[in-house]
Motif scaffolding. Structure first.
Motif, short mmCIF file in Angstrom:
data_model
loop_
_atom_site.label_atom_id
_atom_site.label_comp_id
_atom_site.label_asym_id
_atom_site.label_seq_id
_atom_site.Cartn_x
_atom_site.Cartn_y
_atom_site.Cartn_z
N SER A 97 0.32 4.68 0.65
CA SER A 97 0.44 3.29 0.64
C SER A 97 -0.97 2.73 0.20
CB SER A 97 0.78 2.81 1.94
OG SER A 97 2.26 3.30 2.30
N PHE A 142 6.76 0.02 -0.61
CA PHE A 142 7.95 -0.54 0.09
C PHE A 142 8.57 0.68 0.91
CE2 PHE A 142 8.31 -4.92 -1.65
CZ PHE A 142 8.33 -5.52 -0.50
N MET A 143 8.89 1.86 0.07
CA MET A 143 9.44 3.09 0.58
C MET A 143 8.73 3.78 1.81
SD MET A 143 11.80 4.49 -2.28
CE MET A 143 12.76 5.52 -1.01
N CYS A 144 7.49 3.61 1.52
CA CYS A 144 6.53 4.35 2.56
C CYS A 144 6.58 3.36 3.88
CB CYS A 144 5.14 4.26 2.26
SG CYS A 144 4.53 5.57 0.82
N ALA A 145 6.80 2.07 3.65
CA ALA A 145 6.67 1.20 4.78
C ALA A 145 8.26 1.39 5.55
CB ALA A 145 6.69 -0.30 4.43
N GLY A 146 9.18 1.44 4.63
CA GLY A 146 10.59 1.76 5.27
C GLY A 146 10.71 3.08 6.06
N VAL A 147 10.12 4.41 5.45
CA VAL A 147 10.26 5.50 6.25
C VAL A 147 9.38 5.41 7.31
CG1 VAL A 147 9.58 7.89 6.11
CG2 VAL A 147 10.70 6.80 3.98
N THR A 167 1.41 -3.45 1.75
CA THR A 167 2.57 -4.09 1.32
C THR A 167 2.42 -5.42 1.11
OG1 THR A 167 4.00 -2.63 2.81
CG2 THR A 167 5.15 -4.38 1.96
N CYS A 183 12.48 11.79 8.90
CA CYS A 183 11.67 11.80 7.87
C CYS A 183 11.67 12.69 6.83
CB CYS A 183 10.31 11.43 8.49
SG CYS A 183 9.65 13.03 9.32
N PHE A 209 8.60 2.60 9.53
CA PHE A 209 9.27 1.90 10.37
C PHE A 209 10.49 2.51 11.00
CE2 PHE A 209 6.56 -1.32 8.49
CZ PHE A 209 6.07 -1.94 9.54
N ILE A 210 11.55 3.07 10.05
CA ILE A 210 12.55 3.60 10.48
C ILE A 210 12.46 4.79 11.43
CG2 ILE A 210 14.88 4.82 9.79
CD1 ILE A 210 14.67 2.99 7.16
N ARG A 212 7.60 -0.13 -5.31
CA ARG A 212 8.62 0.86 -4.70
C ARG A 212 8.04 1.79 -4.02
NH1 ARG A 212 11.16 1.19 -9.93
NH2 ARG A 212 10.06 3.07 -10.26
#
Length: 322
Positions: free
Chosen positions: A113, A233-238, A205, A284, A240-241, A230
């Protein structure tokens, strides 16, 4: 004594469902995680341009995921059979790889990121960035994270003399520490392993979203802007999830184990949520390869090329057989 009964009742938290939960989760994660990360590592190493942004960090992220995935069959065996017939060091190694994967993944997602954001904001400085810088950063991450994760198996292995040799993972004992080491471990894990990375990823982000609307990055082109957005955002999504639930619960879990928290409702909820947070962290291994595919055009192109060649070979062989 009423207080003693309350303490015993709180300590006997029923979480027997965790065996089925762990077994199902690891079975679901193992095959997709093994295939996806093996393919990703092969494609990233052989077919993507060496100058591609974040390539070194992606390769290391795939290695971290693959190391954990390869230990899952032993975990699956234990949670199905409730028996550990293998050498004790394998139990502690698998236990260690779980946390090594978690914190190495957090570091490499943060690096991806940060680098992607930096390259977008400072495109001229990015041209002078060398691959050896990424390699040095990656080596430093493995050394620091590998050393920092050693207390996790040490805390659990120190009580092995009082535990059955047939037990492993969730059934391992827990060595209570003094207040100072306990506070130091919690603070280090939460700050370095969660708070600082989440601040960096959130900042990247936010800066990426703002910068995409700024005139300074107009020369980057729409395609480059979309790829940067993208990826961040996908790094942040992985992140946080997979990792936020664990680190929220980790603070309470350690305080419960150290008997700092004595409230029964908090003890029960902490023990109940702990298996779910660990299972989310293992996801992950399946989500990271999605990041490679949807954020790296070269990855998609090379994977599609290999699939096309495979289809051509199958068609050729079929034609010759007929």
């Amino acid at each position: 004594v009423p207080g003693t009964e309350l303490c015993t009742h709180c300590n006997n938290t029923n979480v027997t469902f965790q065996y089925s939960l762990y077994a199902i989760t690891y079975i679901v994660v193992f095959i997709p995680g093994l295939l996806a990360n093996s393919t990703a590592l092969w494609v990233l190493c052989r077919f993507i341009s060496k100058k591609n942004k974040a390539i070194i960090f992606m390769i290391n992220l795939a290695v971290a995921d693959l190391a954990h995935v390869l230990s899952l069959p032993l975990r699956i065996y234990y949670y199905i059979n409730h028996h550990w017939p293998f050498p004790r060091f394998l139990c502690l190694l698998c236990f260690y790889l779980k946390y090594l994967n978690m914190y190495a993944s957090i570091c490499f997602l943060t690096c991806i990121s940060l680098q992607r954001c930096f390259f977008l904001l400072k495109p001229f400085r990015a041209r002078n960035w060398k691959r050896r810088y990424d390699m040095a950063i990656s080596a430093a991450i493995w050394i620091v994270v590998g050393t920092a994760c050693l207390p996790f198996p040490i805390v659990r292995s120190a009580v092995l003399a009082n535990k059955s040799q047939d037990t492993c993972f969730a059934d391992l004992g827990y060595t209570q520490m003094n207040v100072a080491p306990s506070v130091a471990m919690i603070t280090s894990a939460e700050l370095a392993g969660f708070v600082i990375p989440v601040v960096i990823i959130a900042w990247c982000t936010w800066k990426t979203v703002i910068s995409l609307q700024h005139a300074r990055v107009a020369c980057e082109g729409e395609a480059e802007k979309r790829k940067a957005l993208r990826m961040v955002f996908m790094c942040a999504g992985v992140f946080f999830i997979c990792f936020t639930p664990y680190h929220i619960n980790f603070l309470f879990y350690t305080l419960v184990k150290e008997k700092v928290i004595t409230s029964c409702p908090i003890i029960h909820s902490t023990h109940y949520f702990h298996p779910f947070s660990l299972c989310l962290a293992s996801l992950c291994c399946c989500l990271d390869p999605v990041l490679y595919y949807f954020t790296t055009s070269e990855f998609r192109d090379q994977l599609s090329l290999r699939q096309a060649r495979f289809s051509d070979n199958v068609s050729f062989c079929s034609a010759h057989r007929s």
